[in-house]
Motif scaffolding. Structure first.
Motif, PDB file in Angstrom:
ATOM      1  N   PRO A  51       0.753  -1.358   0.106  1.00 48.05           N
ATOM      2  CA  PRO A  51       0.155   0.061  -0.128  1.00 48.05           C
ATOM      3  C   PRO A  51       0.766   1.218   0.029  1.00 48.05           C
ATOM      4  N   ALA A  52       0.322   2.366  -0.566  1.00 49.59           N
ATOM      5  CA  ALA A  52       1.189   3.802  -0.877  1.00 49.59           C
ATOM      6  C   ALA A  52       0.978   4.434   0.232  1.00 49.59           C
ATOM      7  N   GLY A  53      -0.116   4.259   1.050  1.00 53.10           N
ATOM      8  CA  GLY A  53      -0.193   5.301   2.067  1.00 53.10           C
ATOM      9  C   GLY A  53      -0.660   6.693   1.571  1.00 53.10           C
ATOM     10  N   PRO A  54      -0.773   7.760   2.296  1.00 53.78           N
ATOM     11  CA  PRO A  54      -0.480   7.666   3.915  1.00 53.78           C
ATOM     12  C   PRO A  54      -1.944   7.202   4.428  1.00 53.78           C
ATOM     13  N   PRO A  55      -2.021   7.267   5.779  1.00 49.87           N
ATOM     14  CA  PRO A  55      -3.101   6.846   6.489  1.00 49.87           C
ATOM     15  C   PRO A  55      -4.323   7.375   5.858  1.00 49.87           C
ATOM     16  N   MET A  56      -5.484   6.688   5.832  1.00 46.10           N
ATOM     17  CA  MET A  56      -6.594   7.197   5.106  1.00 46.10           C
ATOM     18  C   MET A  56      -7.362   8.510   5.641  1.00 46.10           C
ATOM     19  N   ALA A  57      -7.092   8.697   6.995  1.00 45.31           N
ATOM     20  CA  ALA A  57      -7.794   9.976   7.520  1.00 45.31           C
ATOM     21  C   ALA A  57      -6.689  11.014   7.941  1.00 45.31           C
ATOM     22  N   LYS A  68       0.164   2.497   6.992  1.00 45.36           N
ATOM     23  CA  LYS A  68      -0.183   2.871   5.790  1.00 45.36           C
ATOM     24  C   LYS A  68      -1.486   3.263   5.788  1.00 45.36           C
ATOM     25  N   TYR A  69      -2.137   2.913   6.710  1.00 43.13           N
ATOM     26  CA  TYR A  69      -3.669   2.867   6.709  1.00 43.13           C
ATOM     27  C   TYR A  69      -4.408   3.577   7.772  1.00 43.13           C
ATOM     28  N   PHE A  70      -3.773   3.615   8.972  1.00 37.26           N
ATOM     29  CA  PHE A  70      -4.318   3.897  10.379  1.00 37.26           C
ATOM     30  C   PHE A  70      -3.417   4.965  10.952  1.00 37.26           C
ATOM     31  N   ASN A  71      -4.197   5.954  11.698  1.00 38.26           N
ATOM     32  CA  ASN A  71      -3.600   6.977  12.344  1.00 38.26           C
ATOM     33  C   ASN A  71      -4.119   7.161  13.940  1.00 38.26           C
ATOM     34  N   GLN A  72      -4.276   5.885  14.527  1.00 33.45           N
ATOM     35  CA  GLN A  72      -4.475   6.066  15.893  1.00 33.45           C
ATOM     36  C   GLN A  72      -4.173   4.288  16.235  1.00 33.45           C
ATOM     37  N   VAL A  73      -3.623   3.983  17.463  1.00 30.56           N
ATOM     38  CA  VAL A  73      -3.387   2.788  17.927  1.00 30.56           C
ATOM     39  C   VAL A  73      -4.185   2.397  19.186  1.00 30.56           C
ATOM     40  N   THR A  74      -4.567   1.181  19.017  1.00 30.75           N
ATOM     41  CA  THR A  74      -5.199   0.649  20.191  1.00 30.75           C
ATOM     42  C   THR A  74      -4.550  -0.948  20.395  1.00 30.75           C
TER      43      THR A  74
END
Length: 629
Positions: A223-229, A250-256
């Protein structure tokens, strides 16, 4: 240097190169699992054309070794040449899942003592790892994400299943070696083993067909990224675990963290803390500037067994130690789910909630009364939990989290009543709402949106904390069209609700907790299912409302331009969240706000132009440009 010397050295070089090339071309060595000398506790069986070995059912499992010779299989393996080899195994985990997913392999070649821990390497937790046969052009490395009931490959020399893995060294004078496997849990089937040269990459097809690997990894989708949001006024996050961490940023901008932050995962043995996976998720967030949410401090499941029978006073002391240990190790937690599933799963043995009954030894914690039980409010134990959290985590945003709370108005009202008890005491900063497929299936999107509005009336931002949507048909086969239609039906009502500040997907790759239901969005070879392609395009192109409320309009920022990153915000009494982004939309600072009239800031920011966003609980925004000199 004379010509004879030159020719001699050149010849040595060719000989050396030839030896290296020959070693690099050592063929993989296949060993059928049933082809060894098996102890009496092993059975050879055949099903669907596959002959394999499994162990007879037993109630006795030695902790770190097979225990007896009856539980050992011995092989004589002849290698084509000297070198280092990795051990691959084709296995199938049985219907009992985590109770069918472990065995041992010998810690090196030669005859081993069955009851000597140092002679054996434990391989456990195979229930949600591995690469299924036919899984595409992907190298069998690390954990993988296949589940139970399927034949799958693992590189045991690269997977830590409880003890550090090893590769196997073969010398030129000893090409034939003795190798052994040991039984641990019944229900695990083993089809075959392959010794493949260390440093080469093997796909499942190559291992299935005993073909040579390659010196370079197979080409897979990247995946190219950046995070989708990225650059949006709300985050789209992901749950972090070993199967889910591939291309996470590459997909997400929050971590749980998925399971690593649960008390039973960290302190399964009293005073022995396992922080490794939680460290990894926290450090990922810090490296990338993503918000990190701790999941979870208090729950009626996955809690330490050892705490269940302590006195109330000792239990409360241990809860305080747990909070303090987390606070000291992770000083920059952004959000904490303080209490998880209070409406559904009390930390009390004998409770018969939706997840019950909580029986002794089930991991319920049984510390409900130590926290105050029902008390005068009916929820004193929850209130005490949040009071402790406010004490130990004064700078974090405190959340409550539950499921089934937006499926109908009765559930929403009950949850709202609990939230309002916490709001009245200034103990909660956000409301977590799970969104699993078993909750949302068949519920009209308008109903979900209406109940979100009901919960937003408490005046706190909402977070969709555990979203997943299944993707199989009535026959249990993957069906992209079904998953895509459900995402298109459900997701916009959650994402576009003005009170929702972020959505977290509860997994996106195989190894997903609902893998059997096809809830993953990406495949083992990294390719994206239709719903994932749609989701990325939708999030990146949907313009979210930027309604400015009266409260947001009252916010002021000064001085501007600001020198050395020093500036102040005023009029922020009703604002709940601050986010600062650079010109590329990257978040450079983020924090929760709790009724402060003035927010002084001193940030280490490079000179340039930034966007300062403040949000209130109803989705109103104040956005200002900030010039740092």
């Amino acid at each position: 240097m004379n010509s004879k010397t030159t020719l001699f050295l050149a010849a040595l070089g060719l000989l050396s190169l030839g030896a290296t090339t020959a070693q690099a071309q050592n063929a993989p060595v296949l060993q059928q699992a049933e082809g060894g000398t098996a102890g009496a506790d092993w059975l050879s069986q055949t099903a669907s054309g596959v002959q394999y070995v499994t162990v007879t059912p037993t109630a006795t499992i030695n902790a770190q070794n097979p225990g007896t010779a009856a539980r050992v299989i011995t092989y004589s393996v002849t290698f084509p040449g000297a070198g280092s080899y990795d051990l691959y195994a084709r296995v199938r985990v049985g219907s009992a899942g985590a109770n069918d997913d472990s065995f041992y392999y010998a810690n090196g070649f030669g005859q081993k003592l069955p009851a000597d821990d140092s002679n054996w390497i434990t391989v456990n937790n195979l229930n949600a790892v591995g690469y299924p046969s036919g899984s595409g052009n992907v190298a069998v490395e690390g954990a993988g994400g296949a589940g139970s009931g399927v034949w799958k490959w693992l590189n045991l020399s690269r997977f830590n299943g409880g003890e550090a893995p090893i590769s196997f060294t073969v010398s030129a004078g000893a090409l034939t070696q003795t190798f052994q496997l040991g039984a641990r849990e019944d229900g695990l089937d083993i089809d075959k083993l392959v010794f493949g040269q260390t440093g080469l990459f093997f796909t499942t097809d190559q291992l299935d067909n005993n073909q040579q690997g390659t010196a370079t990894p197979p080409v897979t989708f990247v995946p190219a990224g950046p995070p989708m949001a990225q650059g949006k006024p709300k985050f789209l996050g992901g749950v972090w675990s070993t199967p889910q961490k591939v291309f996470f940023n590459k997909y997400f901008n929050q971590v749980t963290p998925e399971n690593a932050g649960k008390w039973g995962s960290v302190e399964g043995t009293r005073n022995q803390m396992n922080w490794a996976e939680l460290d990894s998720s926290y450090n990922l967030a810090r490296r990338n500037g993503f918000p990190f949410k701790m999941h979870t401090l208090i729950w009626g499941a996955q809690q330490p067994i050892w705490i269940e029978n302590l006195s109330d006073a000792d239990q409360l002391a241990e809860i305080r130690e747990w909070f303090q240990a987390v606070a000291q190790r992770y000083p920059n937690i952004d959000q904490i789910e303080v209490v998880n599933e209070a409406l559904n799963d009390l930390p009390l043995n004998g409770s018969t909630g939706n997840n019950g009954p909580n029986t002794p030894g089930s991991g319920a914690g049984n510390y409900y009364n130590a926290l105050g039980g029902a008390g005068a409010t009916g929820w004193d134990w929850v209130i005490t939990s949040f009071q402790l959290a406010r004490q130990y985590f004064p700078n974090a945003q405190l959340l409550i989290n539950d499921y089934g709370v937006i499926t109908n108005n009765t559930n929403a009202q009950r949850y709202l009543n609990l939230v309002n008890l916490l709001v009245a005491r200034n103990l909660v900063d956000g409301v977590g709402i799970q969104g699993h497929a078993f909750e949302t299936r068949g519920i009209p999107a308008a109903t979900l949106a209406a109940n979100l509005t009901t919960l937003a009336s408490a005046g706190k931002p909402l977070y969709i904390t555990e979203l997943d949507i299944d993707g199989v048909n009535s026959s249990g086969q993957l069906d992209d069209a079904i998953q895509l239609a459900e995402f298109q039906r459900i997701f916009p009502s959650l994402w576009e609700h003005p009170a929702v500040r972020g959505v977290t997907l509860w997994g996106y790759r195989p190894g997903h907790w609902r893998s059997t239901q096809g809830a993953y969005l990406g495949m083992t070879d990294n390719t994206e299912r239709s719903a994932f392609v749609w989701l990325q395009n939708y999030v990146r192109t949907t313009v979210l409302g930027t309604r400015t409320s009266a409260a947001a309009a009252a916010v002021r920022l000064f001085p501007n331009p600001a020198a050395d990153g020093r500036f102040t915000l005023t009029g922020t009494e009703q604002m709940t969240h601050l986010r600062i982004t650079d010109r590329l939309g990257r978040v450079v600072h983020e924090q929760a706000l709790r009724g402060q009239a003035t927010v002084p800031l001193q940030l280490k920011l490079a000179a340039g132009l930034y966007a300062v966003q403040l949000l209130d609980a109803q989705g109103g925004q104040a956005t200002s440009k900030l010039l740092i000199e």
